[in-house]
Design a protein around this motif. Structure first.
Motif, PDB file in Angstrom:
ATOM      1  N   TYR A  49       0.823  -1.204   0.000  1.00 15.05           N
ATOM      2  CA  TYR A  49       0.000   0.000   0.000  1.00 15.05           C
ATOM      3  C   TYR A  49       0.861   1.259   0.000  1.00 15.05           C
ATOM      4  O   TYR A  49       0.443   2.302  -0.523  1.00 15.05           O
ATOM      5  CB  TYR A  49      -0.951  -0.030   1.195  1.00 15.05           C
ATOM      6  N   GLY A  50       2.069   1.158   0.544  1.00 10.27           N
ATOM      7  CA  GLY A  50       2.987   2.283   0.484  1.00 10.27           C
ATOM      8  C   GLY A  50       3.367   2.620  -0.946  1.00 10.27           C
ATOM      9  O   GLY A  50       3.424   3.798  -1.332  1.00 10.27           O
ATOM     10  N   ASP A  51       3.604   1.581  -1.758  1.00  7.27           N
ATOM     11  CA  ASP A  51       3.963   1.822  -3.155  1.00  7.27           C
ATOM     12  C   ASP A  51       2.805   2.440  -3.929  1.00  7.27           C
ATOM     13  O   ASP A  51       3.001   3.346  -4.745  1.00  7.27           O
ATOM     14  CB  ASP A  51       4.394   0.516  -3.820  1.00  7.27           C
ATOM     15  N   ILE A  52       1.598   1.941  -3.664  1.00 10.07           N
ATOM     16  CA  ILE A  52       0.427   2.493  -4.352  1.00 10.07           C
ATOM     17  C   ILE A  52       0.235   3.954  -3.972  1.00 10.07           C
ATOM     18  O   ILE A  52      -0.053   4.805  -4.829  1.00 10.07           O
ATOM     19  CB  ILE A  52      -0.821   1.664  -4.028  1.00 10.07           C
ATOM     20  N   ALA A  53       0.414   4.274  -2.690  1.00 11.47           N
ATOM     21  CA  ALA A  53       0.297   5.661  -2.251  1.00 11.47           C
ATOM     22  C   ALA A  53       1.341   6.541  -2.915  1.00 11.47           C
ATOM     23  O   ALA A  53       1.063   7.691  -3.287  1.00 11.47           O
ATOM     24  CB  ALA A  53       0.430   5.736  -0.732  1.00 11.47           C
ATOM     25  N   THR A 203      -3.267   7.172 -14.458  1.00 12.27           N
ATOM     26  CA  THR A 203      -2.117   6.418 -14.975  1.00 12.27           C
ATOM     27  C   THR A 203      -2.028   5.056 -14.300  1.00 12.27           C
ATOM     28  O   THR A 203      -1.797   4.033 -14.962  1.00 12.27           O
ATOM     29  CB  THR A 203      -0.816   7.203 -14.732  1.00 12.27           C
ATOM     30  N   PHE A 204      -2.217   5.036 -12.978  1.00  9.61           N
ATOM     31  CA  PHE A 204      -2.176   3.774 -12.237  1.00  9.61           C
ATOM     32  C   PHE A 204      -3.306   2.854 -12.685  1.00  9.61           C
ATOM     33  O   PHE A 204      -3.104   1.644 -12.882  1.00  9.61           O
ATOM     34  CB  PHE A 204      -2.284   4.055 -10.739  1.00  9.61           C
ATOM     35  N   ALA A 205      -4.497   3.399 -12.863  1.00  7.85           N
ATOM     36  CA  ALA A 205      -5.643   2.600 -13.285  1.00  7.85           C
ATOM     37  C   ALA A 205      -5.410   1.980 -14.660  1.00  7.85           C
ATOM     38  O   ALA A 205      -5.857   0.858 -14.929  1.00  7.85           O
ATOM     39  CB  ALA A 205      -6.911   3.457 -13.293  1.00  7.85           C
ATOM     40  N   GLU A 315      12.086  -5.699  -3.570  1.00 15.18           N
ATOM     41  CA  GLU A 315      12.936  -4.525  -3.783  1.00 15.18           C
ATOM     42  C   GLU A 315      13.176  -4.310  -5.272  1.00 15.18           C
ATOM     43  O   GLU A 315      13.484  -5.247  -6.008  1.00 15.18           O
ATOM     44  CB  GLU A 315      14.267  -4.704  -3.056  1.00 15.18           C
ATOM     45  N   GLY A 316      13.036  -3.079  -5.708  1.00 16.25           N
ATOM     46  CA  GLY A 316      13.256  -2.740  -7.106  1.00 16.25           C
ATOM     47  C   GLY A 316      12.006  -2.813  -7.966  1.00 16.25           C
ATOM     48  O   GLY A 316      12.022  -2.406  -9.128  1.00 16.25           O
ATOM     49  N   ASP A 317      10.910  -3.331  -7.411  1.00 18.02           N
ATOM     50  CA  ASP A 317       9.642  -3.424  -8.140  1.00 18.02           C
ATOM     51  C   ASP A 317       8.670  -2.368  -7.655  1.00 18.02           C
ATOM     52  O   ASP A 317       8.853  -1.751  -6.598  1.00 18.02           O
ATOM     53  CB  ASP A 317       9.008  -4.802  -7.946  1.00 18.02           C
ATOM     54  N   THR A 318       7.611  -2.177  -8.422  1.00 21.40           N
ATOM     55  CA  THR A 318       6.439  -1.440  -7.989  1.00 21.40           C
ATOM     56  C   THR A 318       5.295  -2.442  -7.902  1.00 21.40           C
ATOM     57  O   THR A 318       5.434  -3.593  -8.344  1.00 21.40           O
ATOM     58  CB  THR A 318       6.053  -0.335  -8.986  1.00 21.40           C
ATOM     59  N   TYR A 319       4.169  -2.008  -7.351  1.00 16.22           N
ATOM     60  CA  TYR A 319       3.028  -2.926  -7.305  1.00 16.22           C
ATOM     61  C   TYR A 319       2.696  -3.436  -8.697  1.00 16.22           C
ATOM     62  O   TYR A 319       2.479  -4.642  -8.898  1.00 16.22           O
ATOM     63  CB  TYR A 319       1.798  -2.233  -6.704  1.00 16.22           C
ATOM     64  N   LEU A 320       2.668  -2.541  -9.674  1.00 15.78           N
ATOM     65  CA  LEU A 320       2.272  -2.929 -11.028  1.00 15.78           C
ATOM     66  C   LEU A 320       3.276  -3.870 -11.681  1.00 15.78           C
ATOM     67  O   LEU A 320       2.885  -4.869 -12.309  1.00 15.78           O
ATOM     68  CB  LEU A 320       2.056  -1.686 -11.888  1.00 15.78           C
ATOM     69  N   ALA A 324       2.527  -7.771 -12.589  1.00 13.32           N
ATOM     70  CA  ALA A 324       2.715  -8.165 -13.986  1.00 13.32           C
ATOM     71  C   ALA A 324       3.649  -9.361 -14.086  1.00 13.32           C
ATOM     72  O   ALA A 324       3.420 -10.291 -14.886  1.00 13.32           O
ATOM     73  CB  ALA A 324       3.264  -6.987 -14.794  1.00 13.32           C
ATOM     74  N   GLN A 325       4.709  -9.380 -13.269  1.00 13.16           N
ATOM     75  CA  GLN A 325       5.645 -10.507 -13.276  1.00 13.16           C
ATOM     76  C   GLN A 325       4.981 -11.776 -12.739  1.00 13.16           C
ATOM     77  O   GLN A 325       5.172 -12.872 -13.289  1.00 13.16           O
ATOM     78  CB  GLN A 325       6.875 -10.172 -12.445  1.00 13.16           C
ATOM     79  N   ASN A 326       4.187 -11.630 -11.687  1.00 12.47           N
ATOM     80  CA  ASN A 326       3.471 -12.788 -11.142  1.00 12.47           C
ATOM     81  C   ASN A 326       2.544 -13.401 -12.191  1.00 12.47           C
ATOM     82  O   ASN A 326       2.478 -14.629 -12.354  1.00 12.47           O
ATOM     83  CB  ASN A 326       2.641 -12.383  -9.916  1.00 12.47           C
TER      84      ASN A 326
END
Length: 336
Positions: A49-53, A203-205, A315-320, A324-326
Motif C-alpha cells: 500500500y505504500g507503493d500504491i500511495a 495512470t495507475f488505473a 525490492e526494485g519493483d512497484t506494485y504494477l 505483472a511478473q506474477n
C-alpha cells in the motif's frame, strides 16, 4: 484482559517517552498531516500500500511503510513505540484490514489519531456487507460516498472474518478501488494537489487495466486448469485468471495459521499432486514448513512447475511491475 487491549496498553506505555520527546518538535513534525516541507504524511501497513500511495501521491507525499521486508510477517508483527509515533504523525493511514495487519488497529486506537483510514478489504466485492462498486473504468462517479468506509476509527470489526480471504492486494480490481480512494482522500487533505492525484490515479488505473487484460488472456486460453496453493494468498489472482483452486481448504488454512496439517489432509494433497490434474503449485516465499517442503518435493517429482509468490513488493519493483511478473510467471506454467 483481551490480547488486543494488552497490546494497546503496552504500546501506550512504551511510547510515552518517545511521544513526550517530540513535544518540542518543529511545527508540522508531529500530530500534523504535513511535514515541514508541506508534504502529506502517509503511513501504510506494508509496502504494497505504500507503493500504491507513492504512485498516486508522487512528490506531494512522504510515505512510510511499517513493514517493507519479506523477512517480516504482517500476521505476527509486533508494533513498537516508534511505529506509534509514526502513526501519530500521519495525515492518511492505509491498512489491509480483515485481521491481516491487526497491529495497525492497535496503533490507531492507542494514538487516538483523527487521520482518515483507508481499509483495503472494505473495497473488495467479497467483503461481507460491502457496498456495490461501479465497474465502469474504475470511476469515482457518485460511488465514493457509498463505497468509502466510515471514518470513525472503530476497529473492533477488523478482526479475521471466517471464510473471507483478506489477501485482497492480489485482486487488481479491488486495488483499483483502493487507489481511487487514496486519490480522493489525498485531494481532500491537499486540495491544491487534487488534479495531480487524479491524473496519477488515471495512470495507475491504466496499469491495472493491463493486468486485468493479461488475466483475461489466461482465462481465455486456460479456464479450468487447476492450481495448488500452499496458502490462500494468491487466490484472487487465480480466480481472475479463470483457474481452479485444487487445494484442500484444510491444508492451506493450517499452513497459513502455522499449524500442523492433519495427516489425512496431507495425504489428500499429495494424491492430488500425483493425479496429473494440477498445472502449477504456488508457495508463499515468506513462510514455509515441513508440509510446504513435502508439497514442493512432490510437485517437482511429478514435473509440476513451482512458483514462489510474496506478500510484499520485492525490492526494485512497484506494485504494477510485481503483479505483472506474477501473472507472466503464472501464464508461463500453463502451456502444457
Amino acid at each position: 484482559m483481551p490480547r488486543k487491549n494488552l497490546v494497546s496498553a503496552a504500546l501506550a506505555a512504551a511510547s510515552v517517552l518517545a511521544l513526550a520527546g517530540c513535544a518540542g518538535a518543529t511545527p508540522g513534525s508531529s500530530g500534523s498531516s504535513a511535514a515541514a516541507d508541506g508534504k502529506v504524511q502517509v503511513v501504510a501497513s506494508t509496502n504494497v500500500y505504500g507503493d500504491i500511495a507513492t504512485a498516486i501521491g508522487g512528490d506531494r507525499v512522504d510515505v512510510t511503510s511499517i513493514i517493507s521486508s519479506t523477512a517480516q510477517d504482517p500476521h505476527s508483527y509486533e508494533a513498537s513505540a516508534k511505529d506509534q509515533l509514526t502513526i501519530s504523525r500521519a495525515g492518511l493511514i492505509i491498512e489491509n484490514g480483515g485481521g491481516y495487519d491487526s497491529f495497525m488497529d492497535s496503533l490507531i486506537d492507542a494514538t487516538g489519531t483523527e487521520a482518515p483510514v483507508i481499509t483495503a478489504v472494505e473495497f473488495s466485492h467479497d467483503y461481507p456487507g460491502a457496498e456495490a462498486h461501479s465497474d465502469d473504468d474504475h470511476d469515482h462517479g457518485d460511488e465514493t460516498d457509498a463505497a468509502t468506509p466510515t471514518d470513525d476509527h472503530d476497529h473492533e470489526g477488523h478482526d479475521h472474518i471466517e471464510g473471507f480471504n483478506e489477501h485482497v492486494w492480489y485482486d487488481p480490481h479491488t486495488i483499483a478501488h483502493v487507489a481511487e480512494e487514496i486519490a480522493h482522500e489525498l485531494g481532500e487533505i491537499d486540495a491544491a494537489g487534487a488534479a495531480t492525484y487524479e491524473q496519477n490515479y488515471a495512470t495507475f488505473a491504466a496499469g491495472i487495466d493491463d493486468l486485468e487484460a493479461s488475466l483475461a488472456d489466461i482465462a481465455a486460453a486456460h479456464t479450468g486448469q487447476k492450481v495448488f496453493v500452499t496458502e490462500p494468498v494468491p487466490l484472487y489472482l487465480i480466480a481472475a485468471a479463470g483457474l481452479e483452486n485444487a487445494t484442500p481448504p484444510a491444508f492451506s488454512e493450517a499452513v497459513e495459521e502455522g499449524q500442523d496439517v492433519p495427516p489425512a489432509t496431507l495425504l489428500e494433497a499429495l494424491n492430488i499432486l500425483k493425479s496429473g490434474d494440477v498445472s502449477t503449485v504456488i508457495i508463499n516465499a515468506q513462510t514455509g514448513g515441513a508440509e510446504t517442503t513435502q508439497v514442493t518435493d512432490a510437485a517437482k517429482a511429478a514435473g509440476i512447475p513451482v512458483l514462489e509468490f510474496t506478500e510484499l513488493v520485492p525490492e526494485g519493483d512497484t506494485y504494477l511491475t510485481w503483479m505483472a511478473q506474477n501473472i507472466s510467471d503464472l501464464a508461463g506454467t500453463l502451456t502444457r
